[in-house]
Design a protein around this motif. Structure first.
Motif, PDB file in Angstrom:
ATOM      1  N   LYS A 107       0.825  -1.206   0.000  1.00 31.65           N
ATOM      2  CA  LYS A 107       0.000   0.000   0.000  1.00 31.65           C
ATOM      3  C   LYS A 107       0.862   1.259   0.000  1.00 31.65           C
ATOM      4  N   LYS A 108       1.978   1.223   0.744  1.00 34.61           N
ATOM      5  CA  LYS A 108       2.857   2.398   0.802  1.00 34.61           C
ATOM      6  C   LYS A 108       3.538   2.653  -0.538  1.00 34.61           C
ATOM      7  N   ALA A 109       4.041   1.594  -1.142  1.00 34.24           N
ATOM      8  CA  ALA A 109       4.809   1.746  -2.384  1.00 34.24           C
ATOM      9  C   ALA A 109       4.501   0.562  -3.298  1.00 34.24           C
ATOM     10  N   PRO A 110       3.393   0.632  -4.036  1.00 31.79           N
ATOM     11  CA  PRO A 110       2.979  -0.527  -4.852  1.00 31.79           C
ATOM     12  C   PRO A 110       3.957  -0.892  -5.960  1.00 31.79           C
ATOM     13  N   THR A 111       4.770   0.058  -6.412  1.00 30.56           N
ATOM     14  CA  THR A 111       5.707  -0.239  -7.502  1.00 30.56           C
ATOM     15  C   THR A 111       7.114  -0.545  -7.010  1.00 30.56           C
ATOM     16  N   ALA A 112       7.336  -0.475  -5.692  1.00 32.59           N
ATOM     17  CA  ALA A 112       8.698  -0.631  -5.165  1.00 32.59           C
ATOM     18  C   ALA A 112       9.237  -2.032  -5.418  1.00 32.59           C
ATOM     19  N   LEU A 113       8.434  -3.064  -5.142  1.00 35.49           N
ATOM     20  CA  LEU A 113       8.923  -4.436  -5.296  1.00 35.49           C
ATOM     21  C   LEU A 113       9.268  -4.767  -6.742  1.00 35.49           C
ATOM     22  N   PRO A 114       8.400  -4.476  -7.721  1.00 36.26           N
ATOM     23  CA  PRO A 114       8.800  -4.758  -9.109  1.00 36.26           C
ATOM     24  C   PRO A 114      10.058  -4.001  -9.531  1.00 36.26           C
TER      25      PRO A 114
END
Length: 366
Positions: A107-114
């Motif tokens: 929720k905080k950073a939806p694109t961080a993991l990819p």
């Protein structure tokens, strides 16, 4: 040597009756690792049998490769279990994979993991900051080995099959688990790429591995700490596998199969040895890397919340507060009595150690 009490003082001992972090017994760790390796190996064998439609699509000529992958699965599971049994690795594992599957982080950073999977695990940008040639060579090895594994493992297990209605082509069908995926002509570009994927992987791996081998022969820093079995042997194995694989293609196209049997045996031996060697050598860091990506995500999300820990002496930011607390907990687990030292930046640590040495060791000398 005593140290300044305001810097390196040990944490107070826990009160009587407080739970102590038990060090894992060697026998219990070995038993758990053996059980994990056995279970993973059996699961792979079952997947091979079922994926090859009860061995109907299994090529018996590839049996040594398949057996080597079973040993690889056992070794990886065994070594990984032993690794995560250590306090530091256990915390890395929990925090890393906890961040992977955290809904709050998503929720905080939806694109961080990819993005981190692409930049840290795929393109390894952190290596580019050290040296561009090393980064380029590492990329060649990484993508070459990834391509080779994506082709070799399914073929070895009988999951992929290539069949021709005419027996000798040029029309072929690629099937996965018995289901037709696509048909192609071996004489066009797609067909050539399909049949020469391993050759392409070899062309990528050879210059990358050769660069690192050359560097380890010339660089004084690398020569000082290198070990043959750990640092040089993996590179030699990659080069031998790649060269013999290319020679197999050369023999079949230009020599009408001359020397093919000898090259096939040499190639098979080198591949089998490397697969069995992976869990117990330098290549094991490939298996460890995803947990490190999770730790990077753990630190990134903490920075998003502005949880930055400042040096207790100079006030410069050290890292995120959760990361520092995790490091402090690891040092407690290891029973290292100077975990307060994590509150200082590297420069201040060196200054404090130097002052302590000057005060408590050199005070009687001039």
């Amino acid at each position: 040597m005593s140290e300044p009490t305001d810097v390196l003082a040990a944490d107070p001992p826990p009160p009587p009756g407080a739970p102590q972090p038990p060090a894992p017994a060697g026998r219990s760790v070995t038993a758990r690792a053996t059980l994990a390796g056995t279970v993973v190996s059996l699961l792979l064998i079952a997947a091979i049998v079922l994926g090859s439609r009860l061995l109907r699509d299994f090529d018996s000529a590839l049996l040594p490769y398949a057996v080597a992958t079973v040993f690889l699965a056992f070794g990886v599971a065994y070594r990984y279990t032993v690794w995560v049994s250590a306090p530091g690795a256990r915390r890395l594992f929990k925090k890393g994979f906890g961040s992977f599957f955290s809904a709050a982080n998503f929720k905080k950073a939806p694109t961080a993991l990819p993005r981190m999977i692409a930049t840290y695990l795929g393109f390894q940008k952190f290596l580019g900051a050290r040296s561009r040639p090393r980064w380029a060579a590492h990329q060649l090895i990484f993508w070459g080995c990834l391509l080779a594994a994506a082709i070799t493992f399914p073929l070895t297990w009988g999951w992929f099959t290539f069949t021709s209605g005419s027996g000798s082509g040029p029309g072929y069908e690629m099937r996965i688990w018995g289901f037709k995926v696509l048909g192609f002509n071996s004489l066009n570009i797609l067909g050539w790429l399909m049949f020469h994927g391993l050759d392409i992987a070899a062309v990528l791996v050879i210059p990358g591995a050769s660069y690192f081998l050359w560097r380890r022969m010339k660089d004084r820093g690398a020569i000082t700490g290198q070990r043959f079995a750990y640092d040089l042997l993996p590179l030699i194995c990659l080069i031998v596998i790649s060269v013999t694989g290319l020679l197999l293609t050369f023999s079949s196209i230009f020599l009408h199969g001359g020397g093919y049997e000898f090259l096939a045996i040499l190639h098979m031996v080198s591949v089998v040895f490397t697969l069995i060697y992976i869990p117990f050598g330098k290549f094991f860091h490939i298996v460890q890397r995803p947990a490190a990506v999770g730790m990077q995500l753990f630190k990134y999300t903490a920075r998003q919340d502005e949880q930055v820990f400042a040096c207790k002496r100079c006030g410069e930011p050290i890292d995120t507060t959760p990361y520092v607390e995790n490091l402090r907990g690891t040092m407690r687990d290891l029973r290292l009595d100077f975990n307060a030292f994590v509150e200082y930046c590297p420069r201040c640590k060196r200054i404090l150690r130097g002052n302590a040495y000057l005060t408590h060791v050199k005070k009687g000398f001039k």
